[in-house]
Motif scaffolding. Structure first.
Motif, PDB file in Angstrom:
ATOM      1  N   ILE A  30       1.032  -1.030   0.164  1.00 40.00           N
ATOM      2  CA  ILE A  30      -0.265   0.147   0.371  1.00 40.00           C
ATOM      3  C   ILE A  30       0.968   1.388  -0.105  1.00 40.00           C
ATOM      4  CG2 ILE A  30      -1.464   1.649   1.416  1.00 40.00           C
ATOM      5  CD1 ILE A  30      -3.012  -1.162   2.025  1.00 40.00           C
ATOM      6  N   TRP A  31       2.254   1.209   0.916  1.00 43.88           N
ATOM      7  CA  TRP A  31       2.425   2.151   0.963  1.00 43.88           C
ATOM      8  C   TRP A  31       3.391   2.860  -0.322  1.00 43.88           C
ATOM      9  CZ3 TRP A  31       3.163   6.665   3.328  1.00 43.88           C
ATOM     10  CH2 TRP A  31       4.993   7.244   3.769  1.00 43.88           C
ATOM     11  N   GLN A  32       3.864   1.927  -0.925  1.00 47.90           N
ATOM     12  CA  GLN A  32       4.410   1.548  -2.349  1.00 47.90           C
ATOM     13  C   GLN A  32       3.776   1.977  -3.580  1.00 47.90           C
ATOM     14  OE1 GLN A  32       6.439  -2.210  -2.759  1.00 47.90           O
ATOM     15  NE2 GLN A  32       8.572  -1.308  -1.060  1.00 47.90           N
ATOM     16  N   LYS A  33       3.047   1.499  -3.110  1.00 53.12           N
ATOM     17  CA  LYS A  33       1.785   1.852  -4.442  1.00 53.12           C
ATOM     18  C   LYS A  33       0.808   2.603  -3.939  1.00 53.12           C
ATOM     19  CE  LYS A  33       3.876  -1.391  -6.974  1.00 53.12           C
ATOM     20  NZ  LYS A  33       4.530  -1.492  -8.267  1.00 53.12           N
ATOM     21  N   ALA A  34       0.508   3.507  -3.724  1.00 56.57           N
ATOM     22  CA  ALA A  34      -0.657   4.178  -3.012  1.00 56.57           C
ATOM     23  C   ALA A  34      -1.060   5.243  -4.265  1.00 56.57           C
ATOM     24  CB  ALA A  34      -0.522   5.095  -1.724  1.00 56.57           C
ATOM     25  N   GLY A  35      -0.445   6.214  -4.602  1.00 50.40           N
ATOM     26  CA  GLY A  35       0.239   6.907  -6.072  1.00 50.40           C
ATOM     27  C   GLY A  35      -0.992   6.075  -7.573  1.00 50.40           C
ATOM     28  N   SER A  36      -0.970   4.804  -7.208  1.00 53.61           N
ATOM     29  CA  SER A  36      -1.280   4.678  -8.240  1.00 53.61           C
ATOM     30  C   SER A  36      -2.648   4.084  -8.224  1.00 53.61           C
ATOM     31  CB  SER A  36      -0.585   2.532  -8.949  1.00 53.61           C
ATOM     32  OG  SER A  36      -0.520   2.110  -8.000  1.00 53.61           O
ATOM     33  N   PHE A  37      -3.391   4.335  -7.026  1.00 53.67           N
ATOM     34  CA  PHE A  37      -4.927   4.314  -6.691  1.00 53.67           C
ATOM     35  C   PHE A  37      -5.395   5.118  -7.100  1.00 53.67           C
ATOM     36  CE2 PHE A  37      -8.251   6.267  -4.528  1.00 53.67           C
ATOM     37  CZ  PHE A  37      -9.081   5.063  -4.312  1.00 53.67           C
ATOM     38  N   ASP A  38      -6.588   4.696  -8.296  1.00 51.64           N
ATOM     39  CA  ASP A  38      -6.796   5.579  -8.297  1.00 51.64           C
ATOM     40  C   ASP A  38      -8.942   5.940  -8.145  1.00 51.64           C
ATOM     41  OD1 ASP A  38      -9.085   6.788 -10.230  1.00 51.64           O
ATOM     42  OD2 ASP A  38      -8.470   5.968 -12.415  1.00 51.64           O
ATOM     43  N   ALA A  39      -9.596   6.728  -7.475  1.00 50.46           N
ATOM     44  CA  ALA A  39     -10.609   6.804  -6.958  1.00 50.46           C
ATOM     45  C   ALA A  39     -11.786   6.432  -8.344  1.00 50.46           C
ATOM     46  CB  ALA A  39     -10.768   7.887  -5.690  1.00 50.46           C
ATOM     47  N   GLY A  40     -11.267   7.269  -9.278  1.00 54.30           N
ATOM     48  CA  GLY A  40     -12.485   6.647 -10.354  1.00 54.30           C
ATOM     49  C   GLY A  40     -12.838   5.207 -10.726  1.00 54.30           C
ATOM     50  N   ARG A  41     -11.545   4.811 -10.863  1.00 55.57           N
ATOM     51  CA  ARG A  41     -11.789   2.744 -10.350  1.00 55.57           C
ATOM     52  C   ARG A  41     -12.709   2.414  -9.650  1.00 55.57           C
ATOM     53  NH1 ARG A  41      -6.958   0.656 -13.035  1.00 55.57           N
ATOM     54  NH2 ARG A  41      -8.383  -0.608 -13.828  1.00 55.57           N
ATOM     55  N   GLY A  42     -13.095   3.022  -8.660  1.00 58.50           N
ATOM     56  CA  GLY A  42     -13.481   2.221  -7.663  1.00 58.50           C
ATOM     57  C   GLY A  42     -13.052   2.677  -5.928  1.00 58.50           C
ATOM     58  N   GLN A  43     -13.679   1.797  -5.038  1.00 59.93           N
ATOM     59  CA  GLN A  43     -13.330   2.635  -3.648  1.00 59.93           C
ATOM     60  C   GLN A  43     -11.649   2.438  -3.030  1.00 59.93           C
ATOM     61  OE1 GLN A  43     -16.489   1.429  -1.404  1.00 59.93           O
ATOM     62  NE2 GLN A  43     -17.401   3.048  -2.343  1.00 59.93           N
ATOM     63  N   GLY A  44     -11.086   2.657  -2.428  1.00 59.75           N
ATOM     64  CA  GLY A  44     -10.059   2.812  -2.291  1.00 59.75           C
ATOM     65  C   GLY A  44      -9.976   1.158  -0.963  1.00 59.75           C
ATOM     66  N   ARG A  45     -10.552   0.969   0.001  1.00 61.76           N
ATOM     67  CA  ARG A  45     -11.190  -0.267   0.968  1.00 61.76           C
ATOM     68  C   ARG A  45     -10.844  -1.446  -0.655  1.00 61.76           C
ATOM     69  NH1 ARG A  45     -15.151  -3.628   3.694  1.00 61.76           N
ATOM     70  NH2 ARG A  45     -13.738  -3.504   5.927  1.00 61.76           N
ATOM     71  N   GLY A  46     -11.653  -1.084  -1.359  1.00 61.90           N
ATOM     72  CA  GLY A  46     -11.866  -2.557  -2.699  1.00 61.90           C
ATOM     73  C   GLY A  46     -10.463  -2.496  -3.022  1.00 61.90           C
ATOM     74  N   TRP A  47      -9.670  -1.254  -3.441  1.00 64.41           N
ATOM     75  CA  TRP A  47      -8.231  -1.709  -4.108  1.00 64.41           C
ATOM     76  C   TRP A  47      -7.606  -2.313  -2.212  1.00 64.41           C
ATOM     77  CZ3 TRP A  47      -2.992   0.768  -2.243  1.00 64.41           C
ATOM     78  CH2 TRP A  47      -2.708   0.704  -3.650  1.00 64.41           C
ATOM     79  N   ILE A  48      -7.022  -2.309  -1.636  1.00 68.04           N
ATOM     80  CA  ILE A  48      -6.877  -2.413  -0.466  1.00 68.04           C
ATOM     81  C   ILE A  48      -7.124  -4.669   0.017  1.00 68.04           C
ATOM     82  CG2 ILE A  48      -6.301  -2.645   2.673  1.00 68.04           C
ATOM     83  CD1 ILE A  48      -7.055   0.818   2.374  1.00 68.04           C
ATOM     84  N   TYR A  49      -8.010  -4.383  -0.434  1.00 72.51           N
ATOM     85  CA  TYR A  49      -8.559  -5.846   0.134  1.00 72.51           C
ATOM     86  C   TYR A  49      -8.116  -6.757  -1.275  1.00 72.51           C
ATOM     87  CZ  TYR A  49     -10.465  -4.618   4.840  1.00 72.51           C
ATOM     88  OH  TYR A  49     -11.097  -4.585   5.990  1.00 72.51           O
ATOM     89  N   SER A  50      -7.833  -5.700  -2.593  1.00 70.68           N
ATOM     90  CA  SER A  50      -8.022  -6.711  -3.988  1.00 70.68           C
ATOM     91  C   SER A  50      -6.241  -7.134  -3.415  1.00 70.68           C
ATOM     92  CB  SER A  50      -7.839  -6.461  -4.864  1.00 70.68           C
ATOM     93  OG  SER A  50      -6.809  -5.057  -5.265  1.00 70.68           O
ATOM     94  N   ILE A  51      -5.298  -6.064  -3.004  1.00 72.06           N
ATOM     95  CA  ILE A  51      -4.408  -6.345  -2.724  1.00 72.06           C
ATOM     96  C   ILE A  51      -3.973  -7.487  -1.644  1.00 72.06           C
ATOM     97  CG2 ILE A  51      -2.328  -5.273  -1.571  1.00 72.06           C
ATOM     98  CD1 ILE A  51      -2.631  -2.811  -2.892  1.00 72.06           C
ATOM     99  N   ALA A  52      -5.004  -7.014   0.022  1.00 67.13           N
ATOM    100  CA  ALA A  52      -4.647  -8.214   0.322  1.00 67.13           C
ATOM    101  C   ALA A  52      -4.837 -10.197  -0.419  1.00 67.13           C
ATOM    102  CB  ALA A  52      -5.621  -8.202   1.599  1.00 67.13           C
ATOM    103  N   ARG A  53      -5.880  -8.961  -0.784  1.00 63.68           N
ATOM    104  CA  ARG A  53      -6.274 -11.522  -1.378  1.00 63.68           C
ATOM    105  C   ARG A  53      -5.584 -11.397  -2.482  1.00 63.68           C
ATOM    106  NH1 ARG A  53      -8.752 -12.724  -5.687  1.00 63.68           N
ATOM    107  NH2 ARG A  53     -10.054 -14.634  -5.921  1.00 63.68           N
ATOM    108  N   HIS A  54      -5.169 -10.977  -3.947  1.00 60.71           N
ATOM    109  CA  HIS A  54      -4.121 -11.341  -3.785  1.00 60.71           C
ATOM    110  C   HIS A  54      -2.938 -11.889  -3.534  1.00 60.71           C
ATOM    111  CE1 HIS A  54      -1.664 -10.961  -7.771  1.00 60.71           C
ATOM    112  NE2 HIS A  54      -0.240 -10.560  -7.095  1.00 60.71           N
ATOM    113  N   LEU A  55      -1.911 -10.681  -2.736  1.00 63.17           N
ATOM    114  CA  LEU A  55      -0.588 -11.448  -1.856  1.00 63.17           C
ATOM    115  C   LEU A  55      -1.160 -12.695  -1.479  1.00 63.17           C
ATOM    116  CD1 LEU A  55       0.446  -8.038  -0.625  1.00 63.17           C
ATOM    117  CD2 LEU A  55       1.301  -9.567  -2.226  1.00 63.17           C
ATOM    118  N   ALA A  56      -2.314 -12.893  -0.957  1.00 65.20           N
ATOM    119  CA  ALA A  56      -2.782 -13.679   0.130  1.00 65.20           C
ATOM    120  C   ALA A  56      -2.675 -15.332  -0.609  1.00 65.20           C
ATOM    121  CB  ALA A  56      -3.551 -14.284   0.873  1.00 65.20           C
TER     122      ALA A  56
END
Length: 188
Positions: free
Chosen positions: A61-87
Protein backbone atom coordinates in the motif's frame (compact mmCIF):
# COMPACT_ATOMS: atom_id res chain seq x y z
CA UNK A 1 -16.83 -7.77 7.87
CA UNK A 2 -17.78 -4.80 9.94
CA UNK A 3 -17.39 -1.46 8.29
CA UNK A 4 -15.01 1.22 9.55
CA UNK A 5 -16.53 4.25 11.25
CA UNK A 6 -18.20 6.60 8.76
CA UNK A 7 -15.74 9.37 9.69
CA UNK A 8 -12.80 7.40 8.26
CA UNK A 9 -12.06 8.21 4.62
CA UNK A 10 -10.02 5.37 3.15
CA UNK A 11 -9.62 7.13 -0.21
CA UNK A 12 -8.22 10.25 1.45
CA UNK A 13 -5.85 8.15 3.58
CA UNK A 14 -4.53 6.45 0.42
CA UNK A 15 -4.03 9.80 -1.26
CA UNK A 16 -2.14 11.02 1.81
CA UNK A 17 0.02 7.87 1.70
CA UNK A 18 0.84 8.66 -1.92
CA UNK A 19 2.14 12.02 -0.71
CA UNK A 20 4.36 10.35 1.91
CA UNK A 21 2.15 10.83 5.00
CA UNK A 22 3.21 8.02 7.36
CA UNK A 23 0.40 8.83 9.81
CA UNK A 24 -2.12 8.14 7.06
CA UNK A 25 -0.64 4.66 6.66
CA UNK A 26 -0.82 4.21 10.43
CA UNK A 27 -4.51 5.24 10.43
CA UNK A 28 -5.18 2.80 7.58
CA UNK A 29 -3.49 0.06 9.58
CA UNK A 30 -5.55 0.86 12.69
CA UNK A 31 -8.80 0.91 10.70
CA UNK A 32 -8.28 -2.01 8.33
CA UNK A 33 -5.51 -4.15 9.85
CA UNK A 34 -7.70 -6.43 12.00
CA UNK A 35 -10.22 -7.02 9.20
CA UNK A 36 -7.47 -7.62 6.65
CA UNK A 37 -5.89 -10.13 9.01
CA UNK A 38 -9.22 -11.97 9.22
CA UNK A 39 -9.60 -12.08 5.45
CA UNK A 40 -6.02 -13.21 4.87
CA UNK A 41 -6.16 -15.79 7.66
CA UNK A 42 -9.33 -17.22 6.12
CA UNK A 43 -7.40 -17.75 2.89
CA UNK A 44 -4.03 -19.00 4.19
CA UNK A 45 -5.38 -20.71 7.33
CA UNK A 46 -2.28 -19.90 9.38
CA UNK A 47 -2.11 -16.90 11.74
CA UNK A 48 1.66 -16.24 11.68
CA UNK A 49 1.67 -16.50 7.90
CA UNK A 50 -1.40 -14.24 7.69
CA UNK A 51 0.33 -11.66 9.89
CA UNK A 52 3.35 -11.67 7.57
CA UNK A 53 1.11 -11.22 4.54
CA UNK A 54 -0.78 -8.33 6.15
CA UNK A 55 2.58 -6.68 6.83
CA UNK A 56 3.42 -7.13 3.13
CA UNK A 57 0.01 -5.68 2.22
CA UNK A 58 0.79 -2.46 4.08
CA UNK A 59 4.26 -2.27 2.53
CA UNK A 60 2.62 -2.65 -0.88
CA UNK A 61 0.00 0.00 0.00
CA UNK A 62 2.78 2.41 0.96
CA UNK A 63 4.72 1.69 -2.23
CA UNK A 64 1.74 1.72 -4.61
CA UNK A 65 -0.63 4.29 -3.06
CA UNK A 66 0.13 6.66 -5.93
CA UNK A 67 -1.39 4.16 -8.37
CA UNK A 68 -4.75 4.13 -6.56
CA UNK A 69 -7.42 5.70 -8.77
CA UNK A 70 -10.63 6.67 -6.95
CA UNK A 71 -12.37 6.85 -10.33
CA UNK A 72 -11.96 3.10 -10.76
CA UNK A 73 -13.29 2.09 -7.34
CA UNK A 74 -13.16 2.65 -3.63
CA UNK A 75 -9.92 2.62 -1.68
CA UNK A 76 -11.12 -0.06 0.68
CA UNK A 77 -11.74 -2.40 -2.23
CA UNK A 78 -8.30 -1.62 -3.63
CA UNK A 79 -6.68 -2.50 -0.30
CA UNK A 80 -8.62 -5.74 0.03
CA UNK A 81 -7.75 -6.76 -3.53
CA UNK A 82 -4.05 -6.37 -2.67
CA UNK A 83 -4.55 -8.51 0.44
CA UNK A 84 -6.45 -11.18 -1.42
CA UNK A 85 -3.90 -11.26 -4.23
CA UNK A 86 -0.94 -11.65 -1.86
CA UNK A 87 -2.76 -14.29 0.22
CA UNK A 88 -3.73 -16.34 -2.82
CA UNK A 89 -0.19 -16.11 -4.16
CA UNK A 90 1.10 -17.40 -0.83
CA UNK A 91 -1.30 -20.33 -0.97
CA UNK A 92 -0.38 -21.12 -4.57
CA UNK A 93 3.31 -20.77 -3.76
CA UNK A 94 2.94 -23.38 -1.03
CA UNK A 95 6.41 -22.82 0.42
CA UNK A 96 4.97 -22.37 3.87
CA UNK A 97 2.77 -25.45 3.86
CA UNK A 98 1.59 -26.28 7.37
CA UNK A 99 0.89 -29.96 7.86
CA UNK A 100 -1.98 -31.03 10.09
CA UNK A 101 -4.22 -34.02 10.41
CA UNK A 102 -7.71 -33.94 8.92
CA UNK A 103 -9.50 -33.39 12.26
CA UNK A 104 -7.25 -30.44 13.17
CA UNK A 105 -7.66 -28.89 9.73
CA UNK A 106 -11.45 -29.26 9.92
CA UNK A 107 -11.55 -27.74 13.43
CA UNK A 108 -9.39 -24.81 12.34
CA UNK A 109 -11.52 -24.25 9.27
CA UNK A 110 -14.70 -24.30 11.36
CA UNK A 111 -13.20 -21.89 13.90
CA UNK A 112 -12.02 -19.56 11.14
CA UNK A 113 -15.38 -19.72 9.39
CA UNK A 114 -17.23 -19.03 12.63
CA UNK A 115 -15.00 -16.03 13.35
CA UNK A 116 -15.48 -14.72 9.81
CA UNK A 117 -19.25 -15.09 10.23
CA UNK A 118 -19.12 -13.21 13.55
CA UNK A 119 -17.10 -10.44 11.91
CA UNK A 120 -19.67 -9.92 9.19
CA UNK A 121 -22.88 -8.08 9.88
CA UNK A 122 -24.44 -9.18 6.62
CA UNK A 123 -22.47 -11.53 4.43
CA UNK A 124 -23.73 -9.93 1.25
CA UNK A 125 -23.98 -6.28 2.25
CA UNK A 126 -21.55 -5.61 -0.59
CA UNK A 127 -24.24 -3.58 -2.38
CA UNK A 128 -23.51 -0.57 -0.16
CA UNK A 129 -19.89 -0.40 -1.32
CA UNK A 130 -19.87 -1.87 -4.78
CA UNK A 131 -19.94 1.34 -6.85
CA UNK A 132 -20.54 0.60 -10.56
CA UNK A 133 -20.20 -3.10 -9.88
CA UNK A 134 -23.33 -3.21 -7.69
CA UNK A 135 -25.97 -2.98 -10.42
CA UNK A 136 -24.04 -5.49 -12.54
CA UNK A 137 -23.83 -7.95 -9.64
CA UNK A 138 -27.57 -7.51 -9.05
CA UNK A 139 -28.24 -8.78 -12.58
CA UNK A 140 -26.64 -12.14 -11.76
CA UNK A 141 -28.68 -14.98 -10.33
CA UNK A 142 -28.08 -15.17 -6.56
CA UNK A 143 -26.34 -18.56 -6.71
CA UNK A 144 -23.94 -17.31 -9.41
CA UNK A 145 -23.32 -14.05 -7.55
CA UNK A 146 -22.60 -16.05 -4.38
CA UNK A 147 -20.11 -18.23 -6.27
CA UNK A 148 -18.22 -15.10 -7.34
CA UNK A 149 -18.25 -13.76 -3.80
CA UNK A 150 -17.03 -17.06 -2.40
CA UNK A 151 -14.20 -17.09 -4.94
CA UNK A 152 -13.12 -13.45 -4.92
CA UNK A 153 -14.01 -12.35 -1.39
CA UNK A 154 -13.49 -15.52 0.64
CA UNK A 155 -10.80 -16.93 -1.63
CA UNK A 156 -12.43 -20.35 -1.88
CA UNK A 157 -11.32 -22.73 -4.62
CA UNK A 158 -13.80 -24.00 -7.17
CA UNK A 159 -13.89 -27.34 -5.32
CA UNK A 160 -14.63 -25.60 -2.02
CA UNK A 161 -17.40 -23.57 -3.64
CA UNK A 162 -18.91 -26.73 -5.12
CA UNK A 163 -18.86 -28.32 -1.68
CA UNK A 164 -20.34 -25.20 -0.05
CA UNK A 165 -23.14 -24.79 -2.59
CA UNK A 166 -23.77 -28.47 -3.25
CA UNK A 167 -23.42 -27.88 -6.99
CA UNK A 168 -21.26 -30.03 -9.28
CA UNK A 169 -17.69 -28.75 -9.78
CA UNK A 170 -18.16 -28.28 -13.54
CA UNK A 171 -21.30 -26.25 -12.93
CA UNK A 172 -19.52 -23.98 -10.45
CA UNK A 173 -16.67 -23.40 -12.92
CA UNK A 174 -19.16 -22.59 -15.70
CA UNK A 175 -21.15 -20.23 -13.45
CA UNK A 176 -18.04 -18.31 -12.44
CA UNK A 177 -16.74 -18.09 -16.02
CA UNK A 178 -20.10 -16.92 -17.41
CA UNK A 179 -20.68 -14.52 -14.52
CA UNK A 180 -17.28 -12.88 -15.02
CA UNK A 181 -18.05 -12.51 -18.73
CA UNK A 182 -21.44 -10.95 -17.87
CA UNK A 183 -19.75 -8.52 -15.46
CA UNK A 184 -17.14 -7.53 -18.07
CA UNK A 185 -19.92 -6.88 -20.57
CA UNK A 186 -21.98 -4.91 -18.07
CA UNK A 187 -19.02 -2.79 -16.96
CA UNK A 188 -17.62 -2.50 -20.51
Amino acid sequence: MTEPPPSFDCDAALQACALGDKMALHRLYEQEGPRLLGVVQRIVRDLPRAEDIVHDVFVRIWQKAGSFDAGRGQGRGWIYSIARHLALNAVRDGRHEVASDEDTAEALDMATSLQAWRDSEDRFAWQDHAGRLGPCMERLEPVRRNCLLYAYVDGLSHSEIAQTTGAPLGTVKAWIKRSLAALRECLG
